[in-house]
Scaffold this active site. Structure first.
Site: not given
Ligand code: ARG
Length: 401
Positions: A16, A97
């Site tokens: 992506d 993030r």
């Molecule tokens: N559900 C988890 C969160 O929101 C993990 C997210 C995983 N992100 C990903 N791009 N695979 O923190």
């Protein structure tokens, strides 16, 4: 669709984000795309990722080692808070993030970009975290989100990439969607989408199964200073090494797996598998030391605010006035969190077996004891309970009249 001249793209090396590079240029008319990848201890080789962005058409490709700030500014605060979203998820992905966003904005300023971009899709939490963090740090900066808008299926995305020399992901690619960093892994999709299906052993990579875990228990001791873990089994370790060591110890004994249905920011429930051995171990130990060193009211109030803090971080509000205010409270409480916790690791469990604090323990032996050294004034309890129970007595009497 928005466009820009010069864009810094948060780059992971996946299909992506790779496709985002030609897409931004060809479809959205961006002149220059600069890829930016962060090393968060995910263990990937970063040089191939850096090259991959260039091969996909990036004008420049940068890789930054962010492990230290990740641990110092994000993981350790989360440990001090005992941060567990919905009581269970220690935010291993969510914590990364705001850091990536922070650096992305800095890089954009350094290279004079007029926008940043990321490859998140439109139903996850990560898009929320990036967008909101960037908005808080640089309200003037545009955020381009091609993967959220292009409407291509997985197959179409791969085909689009192939036109620009982006190789299709290696044949039998994992059916799972995985995010990982030093704090752990999250695993979604594939057969895990059925909440009744048990996670197959193959989804795990840093925790042993109960069967593989050693038959013999291992007792360890973790020392904290002002709420920060500083030593394991008497060895003082810098924060990054300490997390790594905690991962190894807990992972070896199969501790740190989580299987949960969680509530995403966008309103849907999703089934998530996590393995976060070290982080979860350190939070458990830290909670224990607080039970010894914090007063009842501070502890109970902190418990309520921990939940709020965790929600804010999960929901992308790392940079927000409430999170800042809560940090002030959290930091003040941690002055007293000094001492050690003993834990027994065995077959998927981390059982607390002892805790101590020479400076800050509020456990007072001659108050607690049932032995002959008891100094608690038993008679004082009588008057106290009379007053404490007075409202109940009065209420009951009134009701009977
Ligand atoms: N559900 C988890 C969160 O929101 C993990 C997210 C995983 N992100 C990903 N791009 N695979 O923190």
């Amino acid at each position: 669709m928005e466009s820009a001249k010069k864009v810094v793209l948060a780059y992971s090396g996946g299909v992506d984000t790779s496709v985002c590079i030609p897409y931004l240029k060809e479809e959205w008319g961006v002149d220059e795309v600069i890829a930016f990848a962060a090393d968060l201890g995910q263990g990937d080789e970063l040089e191939p990722i850096r090259k991959k962005a260039i091969e996909a058409g990036a004008n420049d490709s940068l890789v930054d080692d962010l492990i230290q700030p990740f641990v110092n500014d994000f993981a350790f605060p989360a440990i001090r808070v005992n941060a567990l979203y919905e009581g269970r998820y220690p935010l291993s992905t969510a914590l990364a993030r705001p850091l990536i966003a922070r650096r992305l904005v800095e890089v954009a300023r350094e290279v004079g970009a007029d926008a940043v971009a990321h490859g998140c899709t439109g139903k996850g939490n990560d898009q929320v975290r990036f967008d909101v963090a960037i908005a808080a740090l640089a309200p003037d900066l545009k955020v381009l989100t091609p993967a959220r808008e292009w409407g291509m299926s997985r197959e179409e995305t791969i085909a689009y990439g192939e036109r620009f020399g982006i190789p299709a992901p290696v044949s039998k690619k994992s059916p799972y969607s995985i995010d990982l960093n030093l704090l752990g892994r999250s695993i979604e999709a594939g057969l895990l989408e059925d909440p009744m299906v048990a996670p197959p052993e193959e989804v795990f990579a840093c925790t042993a199964s109960i069967a593989e875990a050693p038959d013999e228990a291992q007792d360890i001791e973790i020392r904290f200073e002002c709420g920060n873990p500083v030593a394991i089994n008497g060895d003082r370790l810098d924060p990054v090494m300490l997390i790594k060591q905690a991962n190894l110890l807990a992972g070896r004994h199969g501790f740190g797996r989580i299987d949960m249905i969680e509530n995403r920011v966008v309103g849907i429930k999703s089934r998530e598998i996590y393995e976060t051995p070290g982080l979860l171990l350190l939070i458990r130990a830290h909670q224990e030391l607080e039970s010894l060193t914090l007063s009842a009211e501070v502890l109970r109030t902190k418990l309520l605010l921990e939940q709020k803090w965790s929600e804010l971080v999960y929901q992308g509000l790392w940079f927000s006035p409430l999170k800042d205010a809560l940090d002030g409270f959290m930091d003040r409480t941690q002055i007293d969190v000094n001492g050690v916790v003993r834990i027994r690791l065995h077959k998927g469990n981390a059982t607390i077996i002892g805790r101590g604090s020479s400076q800050n323990s509020l456990y007072i032996s001659d108050m607690a004891t049932y032995g002959k050294d008891d100094n608690f004034d038993h008679m004082a309890a009588k008057g106290f309970i009379y007053v404490w129970g007075l409202p109940s007595r009065l209420w009951s009497a009134a009701r009977r009249r």
